[in-house]
Design a protein around this motif. Structure first.
Motif, PDB file in Angstrom:
ATOM      1  N   SER A 481      38.047  44.489  48.259  1.00 55.76           N
ATOM      2  CA  SER A 481      37.067  44.725  47.194  1.00 55.76           C
ATOM      3  C   SER A 481      35.678  44.955  47.788  1.00 55.76           C
ATOM      4  O   SER A 481      35.385  44.570  48.924  1.00 55.76           O
ATOM      5  CB  SER A 481      37.028  43.537  46.241  1.00 55.76           C
ATOM      6  OG  SER A 481      36.579  42.380  46.913  1.00 55.76           O
ATOM      7  N   PRO A 535      41.362  49.567  41.781  1.00 59.58           N
ATOM      8  CA  PRO A 535      40.351  48.725  42.434  1.00 59.58           C
ATOM      9  C   PRO A 535      40.809  48.269  43.814  1.00 59.58           C
ATOM     10  O   PRO A 535      42.001  48.212  44.101  1.00 59.58           O
ATOM     11  CB  PRO A 535      40.220  47.543  41.474  1.00 59.58           C
ATOM     12  CG  PRO A 535      41.482  47.525  40.683  1.00 59.58           C
ATOM     13  CD  PRO A 535      41.920  48.947  40.568  1.00 59.58           C
ATOM     14  N   ARG A 536      39.837  47.939  44.656  1.00 56.50           N
ATOM     15  CA  ARG A 536      40.009  47.434  46.016  1.00 56.50           C
ATOM     16  C   ARG A 536      40.395  48.502  47.038  1.00 56.50           C
ATOM     17  O   ARG A 536      40.574  48.198  48.194  1.00 56.50           O
ATOM     18  CB  ARG A 536      41.018  46.278  46.072  1.00 56.50           C
ATOM     19  CG  ARG A 536      40.530  45.039  45.339  1.00 56.50           C
ATOM     20  CD  ARG A 536      41.444  43.843  45.556  1.00 56.50           C
ATOM     21  NE  ARG A 536      40.808  42.662  45.009  1.00 56.50           N
ATOM     22  CZ  ARG A 536      40.830  42.320  43.724  1.00 56.50           C
ATOM     23  NH1 ARG A 536      41.488  43.083  42.848  1.00 56.50           N
ATOM     24  NH2 ARG A 536      40.203  41.236  43.307  1.00 56.50           N
ATOM     25  N   ASN A 634      39.853  47.224  35.340  1.00 55.95           N
ATOM     26  CA  ASN A 634      39.193  45.929  35.534  1.00 55.95           C
ATOM     27  C   ASN A 634      40.158  44.794  35.287  1.00 55.95           C
ATOM     28  O   ASN A 634      40.104  43.757  35.964  1.00 55.95           O
ATOM     29  CB  ASN A 634      37.974  45.812  34.625  1.00 55.95           C
ATOM     30  CG  ASN A 634      37.235  44.502  34.865  1.00 55.95           C
ATOM     31  OD1 ASN A 634      37.360  43.548  34.094  1.00 55.95           O
ATOM     32  ND2 ASN A 634      36.461  44.451  35.950  1.00 55.95           N
ATOM     33  N   TYR A 637      42.036  44.470  38.290  1.00 56.37           N
ATOM     34  CA  TYR A 637      41.182  43.846  39.302  1.00 56.37           C
ATOM     35  C   TYR A 637      41.245  42.321  39.187  1.00 56.37           C
ATOM     36  O   TYR A 637      41.218  41.608  40.200  1.00 56.37           O
ATOM     37  CB  TYR A 637      39.752  44.336  39.107  1.00 56.37           C
ATOM     38  CG  TYR A 637      38.737  43.760  40.068  1.00 56.37           C
ATOM     39  CD1 TYR A 637      38.819  44.045  41.437  1.00 56.37           C
ATOM     40  CD2 TYR A 637      37.693  42.955  39.617  1.00 56.37           C
ATOM     41  CE1 TYR A 637      37.885  43.533  42.314  1.00 56.37           C
ATOM     42  CE2 TYR A 637      36.758  42.440  40.491  1.00 56.37           C
ATOM     43  CZ  TYR A 637      36.846  42.728  41.841  1.00 56.37           C
ATOM     44  OH  TYR A 637      35.927  42.219  42.713  1.00 56.37           O
ATOM     45  N   GLN A 638      41.343  41.828  37.942  1.00 55.83           N
ATOM     46  CA  GLN A 638      41.429  40.382  37.731  1.00 55.83           C
ATOM     47  C   GLN A 638      42.833  39.853  38.054  1.00 55.83           C
ATOM     48  O   GLN A 638      42.983  38.755  38.581  1.00 55.83           O
ATOM     49  CB  GLN A 638      41.093  40.034  36.262  1.00 55.83           C
ATOM     50  CG  GLN A 638      39.748  40.550  35.777  1.00 55.83           C
ATOM     51  CD  GLN A 638      38.589  40.021  36.599  1.00 55.83           C
ATOM     52  OE1 GLN A 638      38.633  38.890  37.075  1.00 55.83           O
ATOM     53  NE2 GLN A 638      37.550  40.836  36.765  1.00 55.83           N
ATOM     54  N   ASP A 642      41.934  39.392  45.620  1.00 58.61           N
ATOM     55  CA  ASP A 642      41.785  39.669  47.050  1.00 58.61           C
ATOM     56  C   ASP A 642      42.698  38.726  47.824  1.00 58.61           C
ATOM     57  O   ASP A 642      42.922  37.585  47.439  1.00 58.61           O
ATOM     58  CB  ASP A 642      40.331  39.443  47.483  1.00 58.61           C
ATOM     59  CG  ASP A 642      39.444  40.622  47.134  1.00 58.61           C
ATOM     60  OD1 ASP A 642      39.687  41.718  47.673  1.00 58.61           O
ATOM     61  OD2 ASP A 642      38.521  40.450  46.309  1.00 58.61           O
ATOM     62  N   TRP A 689      48.165  48.726  43.795  1.00 60.20           N
ATOM     63  CA  TRP A 689      47.333  47.651  43.232  1.00 60.20           C
ATOM     64  C   TRP A 689      46.850  46.705  44.337  1.00 60.20           C
ATOM     65  O   TRP A 689      46.062  45.852  44.092  1.00 60.20           O
ATOM     66  CB  TRP A 689      48.110  46.867  42.182  1.00 60.20           C
ATOM     67  CG  TRP A 689      48.464  47.685  40.972  1.00 60.20           C
ATOM     68  CD1 TRP A 689      49.725  47.990  40.534  1.00 60.20           C
ATOM     69  CD2 TRP A 689      47.569  48.319  40.056  1.00 60.20           C
ATOM     70  NE1 TRP A 689      49.666  48.770  39.406  1.00 60.20           N
ATOM     71  CE2 TRP A 689      48.343  48.984  39.086  1.00 60.20           C
ATOM     72  CE3 TRP A 689      46.178  48.407  39.960  1.00 60.20           C
ATOM     73  CZ2 TRP A 689      47.786  49.710  38.033  1.00 60.20           C
ATOM     74  CZ3 TRP A 689      45.635  49.132  38.923  1.00 60.20           C
ATOM     75  CH2 TRP A 689      46.427  49.771  37.974  1.00 60.20           C
TER      76      TRP A 689
END
Length: 689
Positions: A481, A535-536, A634, A637-638, A642, A689
């Motif tokens: 991220s 994301p990331r 998003n 992302y949650q 990471d 992902w």
């Protein structure tokens, strides 16, 4: 301690010789036809690499000749000096005809026994088969042989007769080994031919490619079968052969627990990602009732008898035969006997040698078949026409998509030009291609070094007669991220260096050659992330997007000279790049062979782009509902945190592998979050992902 091996170039033989080299001392003599000397020398180099205690020595002969056609002078010189004579040369093929089976299995055994007796060996080891039990019904133990069993095919008959020759005619001590259906290596999946369950693999592939994996299919209970991996068979034979006081015995190299045929097929369906079969009526509910019937009237016996008739063969040839499944295989897909292996189990006690569960190695078998034995590329006339004789430069060719693409190109008659940093792996791939009758070139290069790329382009342009295709496959992926990247600007530099600058440097360096030819097609392995923006992956996706944009601009400048581009927005592929991210094990992914098929399609059809449904859906969502799309991302992302590796503080000098693994997802995804992750992965298949 010396040994003599027939059939050393065969499937089981190659692994047995490897076991003998690893665990025994003294020379190993291997029978070889004069015409196969070159291939044998290649195998000898593989067997003895790093070994100084064992020598493998070829002996010229012929299985079809008395005494195996071995020079009498050689026999006289080695008489009384060979302890173990392993006879593996035979036909292991249910579809072979009577004449071939007789020549190889019966006459070959008699001639091998002649040679063993002339050499006065200490023990003759005959590799028979459970097929010698024919259609015996009930438990068949290792002390049983001639039980009046029906022998329904030439293969069954000649396996029985060859074992009978050893039992009744041998003048030297003997041991017999009866393997079940032998499949590939349980770790590597290595196999050298299509046989047994492999005949069903093309049909499973068609199901995988045309039906959703969740679709339940109705199956028929075909009874039980029995599979064992070749490494188990080779290890068990080597161990038992060298035990004292076991002469005159037979050993069943089988799975002690019979496997349901339908469960066996479902194991391979699961490995392939294909829909599975369900039997409407469980056999446990019918076992009691059928057990009351005379054996001749039991469903399995009636089914097996019917499928072996001439009319059934005709029907099967026109149905399953078109899918590559011979009628003979259907008729002998299950065993009527249950093979008792108590003597083998006792002989192997304490050795650590046992039969692994099929579920633990089914994927290895499927992957090896899909990458090495699936001949659909070679059979496609359009593909052969497009690739035959063409030079295909493939970067990242040492593993994964690049390696399998190279194998498929060679299968279609093309000439893969293998480029990657590791020369040894490239040479292994080249050797594999050449052993299969193909041609390949090796050009090692560190594609993160721009000067090295310039040198590579100069060599390719001067040493190759043409550069017909360029496949930009080498890449680096980083999953991290932005909040963890503020002190890691080198992440962005390295991904751009390999994925973008390295790729365009290669294309630009080859452009003079392509313009001179007035032809050439470039295939860029881009990412579904360019369409979906997960994301990331900001460093990775940005580098791939840059390559896409550059190619789209340049395509309009060079199309007039017959030079074209295809960008493949590749979904998640099961390669070394994603292997360290364990959560991906549960996600829908393409196999390297499926990805390579897309690359072949790009070269043959030359479309501007190749996309997936999920990728197109992501692109449409970002165009027409960007706010909603970012809300969904998003949420992802949650849900996908990471990893511990992403949080690690490592400096800018860490090594930059040609294909960098995405970090482990960590333990934050346990429990309920893990189920959310799997749900997201299935709703948006193939997204990183």
């Amino acid at each position: 301690m010396s040994s003599f091996v027939t059939g050393a170039t065969g499937f089981i033989g190659r692994f047995l010789v490897s076991e003998l080299v690893d665990h025994r001392e003294g020379p190993i003599f291997v029978l070889v036809r004069q015409s196969s000397i070159h291939r044998m020398e290649t195998l000898i180099q593989q067997w003895t690499a790093g070994s100084t205690k064992t020598k493998v020595i070829p002996v010229v002969g012929d299985l079809s000749q008395p005494g195996l056609g071995v020079d009498p002078a050689w026999v006289a010189e080695h008489a009384n000096k060979i302890e173990h004579f392993f006879h593996l040369a035979a036909i292991y093929d249910m579809t072979a005809d009577d004449a071939t089976n007789d020549a190889m299995n019966v006459d070959g055994t008699r001639y091998a026994l002649e040679l063993a007796e002339a050499l006065d060996v200490k023990c003759f080891h005959q590799v028979s088969s459970v097929a010698a039990a024919g259609d015996y019904h009930g438990r068949f133990d290792e002390s049983m042989f001639d039980e009046g069993q029906p022998l329904p095919s030439p293969y069954h008959r000649t396996k029985y007769e060859s074992e009978k020759i050893v039992r009744e005619e041998s003048k030297v001590p003997w041991r017999v080994y009866r393997p079940a259906i032998v499949v590939g290596h349980s770790e590597t999946g290595a196999m050298d031919k299509i046989d047994g369950p492999y005949y069903f693999f093309p049909l499973i592939k068609r199901m995988r490619d045309n039906l959703p994996s969740w679709l339940p299919l109705v199956g028929i209970d075909l009874g039980d079968t029995n599979l064992v991996p070749v490494d188990y068979v080779a290890k068990a034979m080597d161990h038992i052969a060298h035990l004292p006081d076991r002469n005159g015995e037979a050993f069943h190299l089988v799975n002690p627990e019979p496997q349901s045929t339908i469960e066996m097929i479902n194991s391979f369906c699961a490995a392939a990602g294909a829909p599975r079969f369900a039997t409407p009526i469980d056999r446990s509910l019918t076992a009691g009732a059928t057990g009351l019937l005379p054996s001749a009237l039991r469903p399995n016996r009636i089914f097996n008898a019917l499928v072996r008739t001439a009319p059934a063969h005709l029907i099967l040839d026109q149905t399953l035969g078109r899918a590559g499944i011979p009628a003979e295989v259907v008729g002998h897909s299950s065993f009527s006997a249950v093979f008792d292996s108590k003597a083998t189990t006792k002989a192997l006690a304490g050795s650590g040698i046992d039969v692994p569960d099929l579920e633990s190695y089914a994927r290895a078998l499927w992957s090896f078949w899909e990458e090495n034995l699936d001949d659909s590329t070679a059979k496609d006339k359009k593909t052969r026409s497009a690739l035959k004789g063409k030079h295909v430069v493939i970067t990242g060719a040492s593993s994964g998509i690049g390696k399998v693409t190279a194998l498929k190109v060679a299968q279609a008659g093309g000439i893969p030009v293998l480029v990657a940093r590791g020369k040894d792996k490239l040479e292994e791939t080249k050797a594999t291609i050449e052993l299969r009758g193909g041609q390949a070139h090796v050009f090692p290069c560190d594609l993160s070094d721009l000067r090295a790329i310039d040198d590579l382009c100069e060599r390719l342009s001067s040493e190759l007669p043409s550069v017909d295709f360029v496949v930009n496959n080498a890449g680096r992926s980083i999953r991290r991220s932005l909040k963890l990247s503020h002190d890691r600007f080198h992440d962005f530099e390295r991904t751009m260096q390999l994925n973008y600058f390295g790729a365009i440097r290669l294309i630009m360096g080859l452009m003079p050659k392509l313009h001179e030819q007035r032809s050439g097609h470039i295939v860029n392995i881009s990412s579904i992330g360019v369409q979906t923006n997960p994301p990331r992956f900001s460093a990775y996706v940005a580098s791939k997007a840059a390559l896409d944009a550059w190619s789209n601009v340049v395509a309009s400048e060079v199309v007039g000279h017959g030079i074209s581009f295809t960008n493949i927005h590749m979904p998640l592929v099961r390669t070394p790049m994603i292997a360290p991210t364990k959560m991906y094990d549960k996600f829908p992914t393409l196999s390297p062979a499926q990805a390579a098929d897309l690359v072949i399609k790009a070269m043959v059809e030359k479309p501007h782009e190749i996309n997936t449904l999920a990728g197109n859906a992501g692109a449409v969502a970002h165009t027409f509902a960007p706010k909603a799309a970012f809300r969904v991302l998003n949420l992802a992302y949650q849900v996908f945190p990471d990893s511990a590796a992403a949080k690690a503080k490592t400096g800018p000098t860490e090594a930059a592998p040609e294909v960098a693994p995405a970090p482990e997802a960590g333990t934050e995804g346990a429990g309920g979050r893990e189920s959310e992750q799997i749900l997201m992965a299935r709703l948006f298949p193939g997204v990183h992902w």
